[in-house]
Design a protein around this motif. Structure first.
Motif, PDB file in Angstrom:
ATOM      1  N   VAL A   1       2.379  11.586  -0.133  1.00  0.00           N
ATOM      2  CA  VAL A   1       3.572  10.865   0.357  1.00  0.00           C
ATOM      3  C   VAL A   1       4.043  11.484   1.667  1.00  0.00           C
ATOM      4  O   VAL A   1       4.334  10.785   2.643  1.00  0.00           O
ATOM      5  CB  VAL A   1       4.695  10.909  -0.705  1.00  0.00           C
ATOM      6  CG1 VAL A   1       6.022  10.445  -0.118  1.00  0.00           C
ATOM      7  CG2 VAL A   1       4.321  10.071  -1.923  1.00  0.00           C
ATOM      8  N   ARG A   2       4.093  12.813   1.707  1.00  0.00           N
ATOM      9  CA  ARG A   2       4.545  13.485   2.945  1.00  0.00           C
ATOM     10  C   ARG A   2       3.603  13.170   4.114  1.00  0.00           C
ATOM     11  O   ARG A   2       4.036  12.915   5.236  1.00  0.00           O
ATOM     12  CB  ARG A   2       4.650  14.993   2.710  1.00  0.00           C
ATOM     13  CG  ARG A   2       5.843  15.372   1.843  1.00  0.00           C
ATOM     14  CD  ARG A   2       6.004  16.858   1.651  1.00  0.00           C
ATOM     15  NE  ARG A   2       7.259  17.120   0.949  1.00  0.00           N
ATOM     16  CZ  ARG A   2       7.345  17.761  -0.230  1.00  0.00           C
ATOM     17  NH1 ARG A   2       6.243  18.228  -0.816  1.00  0.00           N
ATOM     18  NH2 ARG A   2       8.509  17.953  -0.821  1.00  0.00           N
ATOM     19  N   SER A   3       2.312  13.139   3.825  1.00  0.00           N
ATOM     20  CA  SER A   3       1.331  12.844   4.880  1.00  0.00           C
ATOM     21  C   SER A   3       1.514  11.414   5.385  1.00  0.00           C
ATOM     22  O   SER A   3       1.514  11.154   6.592  1.00  0.00           O
ATOM     23  CB  SER A   3      -0.083  13.035   4.312  1.00  0.00           C
ATOM     24  OG  SER A   3      -1.018  12.486   5.167  1.00  0.00           O
TER      25      SER A   3
ATOM     26  N   TRP B   1       0.847  -1.210   0.000  1.00  0.00           N
ATOM     27  CA  TRP B   1       0.000   0.000   0.000  1.00  0.00           C
ATOM     28  C   TRP B   1       0.877   1.253   0.000  1.00  0.00           C
ATOM     29  O   TRP B   1       0.575   2.260  -0.643  1.00  0.00           O
ATOM     30  CB  TRP B   1      -0.957   0.003   1.192  1.00  0.00           C
ATOM     31  CG  TRP B   1      -0.289   0.174   2.537  1.00  0.00           C
ATOM     32  CD1 TRP B   1       0.148  -0.817   3.370  1.00  0.00           C
ATOM     33  CD2 TRP B   1       0.046   1.418   3.173  1.00  0.00           C
ATOM     34  NE1 TRP B   1       0.730  -0.277   4.474  1.00  0.00           N
ATOM     35  CE2 TRP B   1       0.676   1.085   4.397  1.00  0.00           C
ATOM     36  CE3 TRP B   1      -0.144   2.765   2.842  1.00  0.00           C
ATOM     37  CZ2 TRP B   1       1.128   2.063   5.278  1.00  0.00           C
ATOM     38  CZ3 TRP B   1       0.302   3.737   3.722  1.00  0.00           C
ATOM     39  CH2 TRP B   1       0.931   3.381   4.926  1.00  0.00           C
ATOM     40  N   ALA B   2       2.027   1.171   0.728  1.00  0.00           N
ATOM     41  CA  ALA B   2       2.925   2.336   0.796  1.00  0.00           C
ATOM     42  C   ALA B   2       3.676   2.507  -0.513  1.00  0.00           C
ATOM     43  O   ALA B   2       3.858   3.635  -1.000  1.00  0.00           O
ATOM     44  CB  ALA B   2       3.896   2.165   1.959  1.00  0.00           C
ATOM     45  N   GLU B   3       4.084   1.383  -1.092  1.00  0.00           N
ATOM     46  CA  GLU B   3       4.766   1.462  -2.403  1.00  0.00           C
ATOM     47  C   GLU B   3       3.836   2.118  -3.431  1.00  0.00           C
ATOM     48  O   GLU B   3       4.277   2.934  -4.249  1.00  0.00           O
ATOM     49  CB  GLU B   3       5.168   0.059  -2.867  1.00  0.00           C
ATOM     50  CG  GLU B   3       6.379  -0.513  -2.126  1.00  0.00           C
ATOM     51  CD  GLU B   3       6.759  -1.913  -2.610  1.00  0.00           C
ATOM     52  OE1 GLU B   3       5.863  -2.618  -3.130  1.00  0.00           O
ATOM     53  OE2 GLU B   3       7.944  -2.284  -2.456  1.00  0.00           O
ATOM     54  N   LYS B   4       2.575   1.779  -3.339  1.00  0.00           N
ATOM     55  CA  LYS B   4       1.606   2.316  -4.316  1.00  0.00           C
ATOM     56  C   LYS B   4       1.515   3.843  -4.191  1.00  0.00           C
ATOM     57  O   LYS B   4       1.557   4.574  -5.190  1.00  0.00           O
ATOM     58  CB  LYS B   4       0.234   1.680  -4.044  1.00  0.00           C
ATOM     59  CG  LYS B   4      -0.759   1.857  -5.154  1.00  0.00           C
ATOM     60  CD  LYS B   4      -2.018   1.041  -4.868  1.00  0.00           C
ATOM     61  CE  LYS B   4      -3.146   1.409  -5.853  1.00  0.00           C
ATOM     62  NZ  LYS B   4      -4.448   0.821  -5.432  1.00  0.00           N
ATOM     63  N   ILE B   5       1.455   4.326  -2.943  1.00  0.00           N
ATOM     64  CA  ILE B   5       1.386   5.789  -2.738  1.00  0.00           C
ATOM     65  C   ILE B   5       2.680   6.446  -3.216  1.00  0.00           C
ATOM     66  O   ILE B   5       2.682   7.494  -3.867  1.00  0.00           O
ATOM     67  CB  ILE B   5       1.106   6.111  -1.258  1.00  0.00           C
ATOM     68  CG1 ILE B   5      -0.316   5.673  -0.884  1.00  0.00           C
ATOM     69  CG2 ILE B   5       1.299   7.614  -0.966  1.00  0.00           C
ATOM     70  CD1 ILE B   5      -0.656   5.818   0.594  1.00  0.00           C
ATOM     71  N   LEU B   6       3.801   5.785  -2.901  1.00  0.00           N
ATOM     72  CA  LEU B   6       5.086   6.368  -3.313  1.00  0.00           C
ATOM     73  C   LEU B   6       5.185   6.474  -4.832  1.00  0.00           C
ATOM     74  O   LEU B   6       5.722   7.452  -5.373  1.00  0.00           O
ATOM     75  CB  LEU B   6       6.238   5.517  -2.769  1.00  0.00           C
ATOM     76  CG  LEU B   6       6.570   5.749  -1.296  1.00  0.00           C
ATOM     77  CD1 LEU B   6       7.377   4.592  -0.745  1.00  0.00           C
ATOM     78  CD2 LEU B   6       7.313   7.068  -1.103  1.00  0.00           C
ATOM     79  N   LEU B   7       4.642   5.477  -5.515  1.00  0.00           N
ATOM     80  CA  LEU B   7       4.794   5.467  -6.978  1.00  0.00           C
ATOM     81  C   LEU B   7       3.719   6.305  -7.672  1.00  0.00           C
ATOM     82  O   LEU B   7       3.972   6.928  -8.703  1.00  0.00           O
ATOM     83  CB  LEU B   7       4.751   4.016  -7.490  1.00  0.00           C
ATOM     84  CG  LEU B   7       5.989   3.167  -7.133  1.00  0.00           C
ATOM     85  CD1 LEU B   7       5.846   1.748  -7.642  1.00  0.00           C
ATOM     86  CD2 LEU B   7       7.276   3.797  -7.684  1.00  0.00           C
ATOM     87  N   HIS B   8       2.509   6.340  -7.063  1.00  0.00           N
ATOM     88  CA  HIS B   8       1.413   6.984  -7.796  1.00  0.00           C
ATOM     89  C   HIS B   8       0.793   8.169  -7.067  1.00  0.00           C
ATOM     90  O   HIS B   8       0.039   8.939  -7.659  1.00  0.00           O
ATOM     91  CB  HIS B   8       0.323   5.948  -8.100  1.00  0.00           C
ATOM     92  CG  HIS B   8       0.844   4.746  -8.819  1.00  0.00           C
ATOM     93  ND1 HIS B   8       1.434   4.819 -10.073  1.00  0.00           N
ATOM     94  CD2 HIS B   8       0.936   3.445  -8.455  1.00  0.00           C
ATOM     95  CE1 HIS B   8       1.831   3.609 -10.448  1.00  0.00           C
ATOM     96  NE2 HIS B   8       1.525   2.744  -9.482  1.00  0.00           N
ATOM     97  N   GLY B   9       1.054   8.310  -5.793  1.00  0.00           N
ATOM     98  CA  GLY B   9       0.452   9.426  -5.025  1.00  0.00           C
ATOM     99  C   GLY B   9       1.264  10.693  -5.257  1.00  0.00           C
ATOM    100  O   GLY B   9       2.408  10.642  -5.680  1.00  0.00           O
TER     101      GLY B   9
END
Ligand code: G3I
Length: 392
Positions: free
Chosen positions: A164-166, A151-159
């Motif tokens: 990401v900062r949040s 889930w975190a990788e997804k935010i890092l790649l697409h968010g």
């Protein structure tokens, strides 16, 4: 002694030396060092056979390493909470170590496997053990390019950067709050440099954090941790800065550029963690390494050893010859650090052979850690012991 040089010394002369430190690794010096380490040099007789003196000392249960330390010295081990179920192993950890680091139990995938669903139960087991045994702890690791849940990788790649900062801030806030009682020193960022990078600063540009926030993700991470808890000691942790080869040169350059930039930006960074997964076939950099360490020290950054173990796979000789060579390699390495600053913190990445990440990958791995399968001290244990005794 004659046996040793006939059967073993020749291998030493074949080793390439790059500086006075490597020349220190001469046959005579090695014999002297092994004797100093209290290690039998009747090597061809194999690890089980020892000189009478050693047999006697083997008969006596060795003292716990921590009993040799003063109040400012730390010997520690990386531990997975599940390992504590092995009672003899847990007792050995309590006996030898006065600081613990969670091998995996404070990584994102373990403590926040789903967004917002934190789980510190494994860490809490380790913390309870550390408190019961009057041990300190250090934290590993808050920002790393791997060990991330999907889930975190997804935010890092697409968010976007804001998301990401949040996500990062929420993780830091909860993690620092949950560990505040015992963890006062953190690997804030781990392995941000790569010798394979095409960048002049050798930053690992394929890190999902780099891709999401750019090169200043490191500055942001250190600054965010400091603002959440200004009392913490903040460490940058990386590996393979000790070698003479091209990769070692590039890694030292990248780490130094990073530390200099953080200092110029006024970023709070207090320690450099040398992981020290020693690949004992690679020539040590000697003066280039000590010069690097001196430059780091002049930045006001302290050096600690954070993940010491030995990779002996590419050394030739009998098991006991390889173990002794590896211990002398480690002693030479630790001595180089101690030449530059008081080396008061040495943490091994596990305590006995079965619990090394290397052994888990390849059961034929030769003893990478200070204790063997029976929790008996190996030459590396003596090398670490000697380093502490010599550096008071
Ligand atoms: O706990 C799960 C288990 O439930 C699951 O069945 C199993 C199979 O998927 O995986 C288990 O998690 C593994 C974990 O180790 C615990 O054993 C992860 O897959 C595996 O990736 C993880 O490997 C760790 C690795 O870092 C990556 O996080 C090693 O144990 C650990 O020794 C190693 O440590 C790193 C440092 O953090 C940074 N420096 C280098 C060092 C060695 O690579």
């Amino acid at each position: 002694m004659a046996n040793f040089s006939a059967n073993y010394g020749n291998k030493i002369t074949k080793m390439r030396f790059y500086s006075p430190y490597e020349r220190w690794l001469t046959r005579r010096a090695l014999l002297q060092a092994l004797a100093l380490l209290g290690v039998s040099t009747a090597l061809p007789l194999g690890l089980g056979a020892c000189s009478p003196a050693r047999q006697l000392s083997r008969a006596r249960e060795p003292e716990g390493l921590r009993s040799l330390l003063n109040t400012r010295q730390y010997f520690g081990v990386a531990v997975d909470a599940r390992h504590l179920a092995d009672t003899p192993y847990a007792a050995a950890i309590a006996k030898h170590a006065n600081i613990l680091v969670p091998e995996n139990d404070l990584k994102w995938r373990v403590i926040q496997p789903q967004a917002g669903a934190f789980n510190f139960s494994a860490y809490q087991k380790l913390a309870a053990f550390a408190q019961e045994n009057n041990q300190s702890m250090r934290g590993h690791t808050l920002v790393w390019h791997t060990g991330l849940p999907k889930w975190a990788e997804k935010i890092l790649l697409h968010g976007g950067k804001a998301e990401v900062r949040s996500m990062l801030h929420a993780h830091l806030q909860e993690t620092l709050q949950q560990t505040a009682t015992l963890v006062h020193d953190w690997d804030v960022v781990n392995e941000a440099v790569s010798p394979h990078s095409r960048r002049k600063d050798f930053l690992r540009a394929n890190s999902p954090w780099f891709k999401a926030l750019g090169p200043d993700y490191i500055t942001e991470a250190f600054s965010a941790v400091h603002s959440l808890n200004p009392t913490l000691t903040l460490t940058y942790n990386d590996y393979s800065m000790e070698y003479a080869d091209a990769a070692g040169i590039r890694r030292r350059s990248g780490v130094l550029q990073l530390l200099q930039r953080l200092k110029q930006q006024g970023v709070p960074i207090h320690q450099l963690g040398l992981q020290s997964h020693l690949q004992c076939h690679r020539p040590l950099a000697g003066k280039a390494f000590t010069d690097f360490l001196r430059t780091v020290q002049q930045l006001g950054i302290k050096i600690i050893v954070t993940e010491l173990d030995l990779n002996l796979a590419k050394l030739s000789g009998t098991d006991s010859e390889r173990l002794n060579l590896g211990a002398h390699y480690a002693a030479t390495y630790l001595k180089m650090i101690a030449e530059v600053q008081l080396l008061d913190t040495i943490i091994c990445w596990g305590l006995s052979t079965p619990y090394s990440f290397m052994t888990k990958k390849d059961r034929s791995t030769l003893h990478p850690l200070p204790l063997d399968n029976n929790l008996a001290p190996l030459p590396l244990w003596h090398a670490v012991r000697s380093t502490f005794i010599e550096s008071v």
